[in-house]
Design an enzyme around this catalytic site. Structure first.
Site, PDB file in Angstrom:
ATOM      1  N   SER A 183       0.828  -1.196   0.000  1.00  0.00           N
ATOM      2  CA  SER A 183       0.000   0.000   0.000  1.00  0.00           C
ATOM      3  C   SER A 183       0.867   1.252   0.000  1.00  0.00           C
ATOM      4  O   SER A 183       1.982   1.259   0.547  1.00  0.00           O
ATOM      5  CB  SER A 183      -0.890   0.007   1.249  1.00  0.00           C
ATOM      6  OG  SER A 183      -1.508   1.261   1.439  1.00  0.00           O
TER       7      SER A 183
ATOM      8  N   LYS B  27       2.029  -3.236   6.529  1.00  0.00           N
ATOM      9  CA  LYS B  27       2.363  -3.396   5.115  1.00  0.00           C
ATOM     10  C   LYS B  27       3.870  -3.235   4.886  1.00  0.00           C
ATOM     11  O   LYS B  27       4.468  -3.949   4.073  1.00  0.00           O
ATOM     12  CB  LYS B  27       1.571  -2.404   4.265  1.00  0.00           C
ATOM     13  CG  LYS B  27       0.104  -2.760   4.136  1.00  0.00           C
ATOM     14  CD  LYS B  27      -0.082  -4.122   3.506  1.00  0.00           C
ATOM     15  CE  LYS B  27      -1.525  -4.491   3.289  1.00  0.00           C
ATOM     16  NZ  LYS B  27      -1.699  -5.831   2.678  1.00  0.00           N
TER      17      LYS B  27
ATOM     18  N   TYR C 115      -1.858  -0.035  10.312  1.00  0.00           N
ATOM     19  CA  TYR C 115      -2.084  -0.675   9.014  1.00  0.00           C
ATOM     20  C   TYR C 115      -0.874  -0.468   8.102  1.00  0.00           C
ATOM     21  O   TYR C 115      -0.327  -1.417   7.533  1.00  0.00           O
ATOM     22  CB  TYR C 115      -3.337  -0.109   8.350  1.00  0.00           C
ATOM     23  CG  TYR C 115      -3.435  -0.464   6.884  1.00  0.00           C
ATOM     24  CD1 TYR C 115      -3.724  -1.767   6.495  1.00  0.00           C
ATOM     25  CD2 TYR C 115      -3.195   0.498   5.899  1.00  0.00           C
ATOM     26  CE1 TYR C 115      -3.775  -2.104   5.141  1.00  0.00           C
ATOM     27  CE2 TYR C 115      -3.253   0.174   4.558  1.00  0.00           C
ATOM     28  CZ  TYR C 115      -3.544  -1.123   4.180  1.00  0.00           C
ATOM     29  OH  TYR C 115      -3.590  -1.464   2.850  1.00  0.00           O
TER      30      TYR C 115
END
Length: 326
Positions: free
Chosen positions: A117, A145, A141
């Site tokens: 991402s 990643k 988050y």
């Protein structure tokens, strides 16, 4: 080749499955259906229901289906939620990835494509973000990643696994209405929800250092994104031991205010947005430099913003018939 698509019943995963089939590849879907929808999986494509934390089940699926490569999309992906429950995100996104990689390397599977991402970049202070930009994620988050990329890269170096980490920018649109994004966590569906209610769409912050004061983002059609996965998968097949990290974007920035204006135009609405306070951690501008993926894979986005909005709106109406009546 036969590709295992983890998270293949999800919004992006279902598009990747279809892109693989259209390219003449075989696919097997592995999904726990916590957010995925079984009906998204095409007829004739095996659906194996299971958790990425279940190493024994993964090993069995890889063995029984003769898997030649993996596209790993299964993950938790809500930035705000990750702040509230970071342990869940690290378990699902990092430990889940480790478990998948273990099954893959134990079976001698040669190719692995990882769904990363643009959140790994955090708040880049550059006009176009290259893959060499410093990574400073702003949420658990994004951290998961980035850690995932490290884990994928290290595994490739240690075992010879060919890998590609694909850094998605803002994904919009649908190949067909039934494949549309059913979540209301990103800008476009959030605007659709407000327009359906007859309420003003929200802009978080009108005082950013951008031309119109609103955040600038790079939007990519999900069909283009899916085709990038196919291009990456085929490149890995031709390049044993490769280790790629690639942005997937269009290299074109569009402000939130401009995007809402375009959504109003496409959907036939004329509701002015309401500006509210900034959200903590929202970078003013994040736009991809997409030169490397063009050079490495010969891939370039084909769909424009109007196509993204039109297809996403058709999907929204499919799931919300009252929107068409409004």
């Amino acid at each position: 080749m036969t590709w295992l698509i983890t998270g293949g019943a999800g919004y992006i995963g279902a598009h990747v499955v279809r892109a693989m089939l259209d390219a003449g590849e075989r696919a097997v879907v592995y999904d726990d259906l916590s957010t995925g929808i079984a009906e998204r999986v095409p007829d004739g494509v095996p659906l194996e229901v299971g958790s990425t934390l279940d190493g024994e089940r993964l090993a069995k699926v890889v063995r029984e289906h003769g898997i030649d490569g993996v596209v790993h999309l299964a993950a938790k992906k809500q930035v705000g939620e990750s702040v509230q429950v970071p342990l869940r995100y690290y378990r699902e996104n990092v430990e889940g990835l480790r478990t998948v990689l273990s099954a893959v390397t134990d079976a001698g599977v040669p190719s692995f494509v990882f769904s990363s991402s643009a959140a790994v970049y955090g708040m880049p202070d550059v006009h176009l973000v290259t893959e060499e930009a410093p990574c400073a994620p702003m949420s658990p988050y994004g951290e998961t990643k980035l850690v995932g990329e490290w884990l994928v890269r290290a595994t490739g170096r240690a075992t010879g696994l060919s890998t590609a980490s694909l850094r998605y920018f803002n994904v919009v649109g649908a190949a067909s209405p039934e494949l549309a994004d059913t979540g209301v966590f990103n800008l476009v569906p959030m605007v659709f929800e407000k327009l359906t209610e007859g309420a003003p769409p929200r802009i978080f912050g009108g005082d950013h250092p951008t031309p119109d004061g609103t955040c600038v983002r790079d939007y990519i059609h999900v069909v283009d994104l899916a085709e990038a996965h196919v291009a990456a998968a085929r490149r890995l097949r031709r390049a044993p031991g490769a280790g790629l990290t690639l942005n997937i974007g269009r290299g074109e920035g569009i402000s939130v205010r401009e995007m809402i204006g375009r959504i109003n135009a496409v959907t036939g609405h004329d509701i002015a947005p309401a500006v509210t306070a900034r959200r903590p951690g929202d970078p003013a501008r994040v736009v991809a430099c997409a030169d490397r993926i063009a050079t490495e894979l010969g891939w370039k986005a084909r769909h424009g913003v109007e196509e993204m909005i039109t297809s996403a709106w058709a999907g929204w109406i499919h799931g919300h018939p009252e929107a068409a009546r409004g």
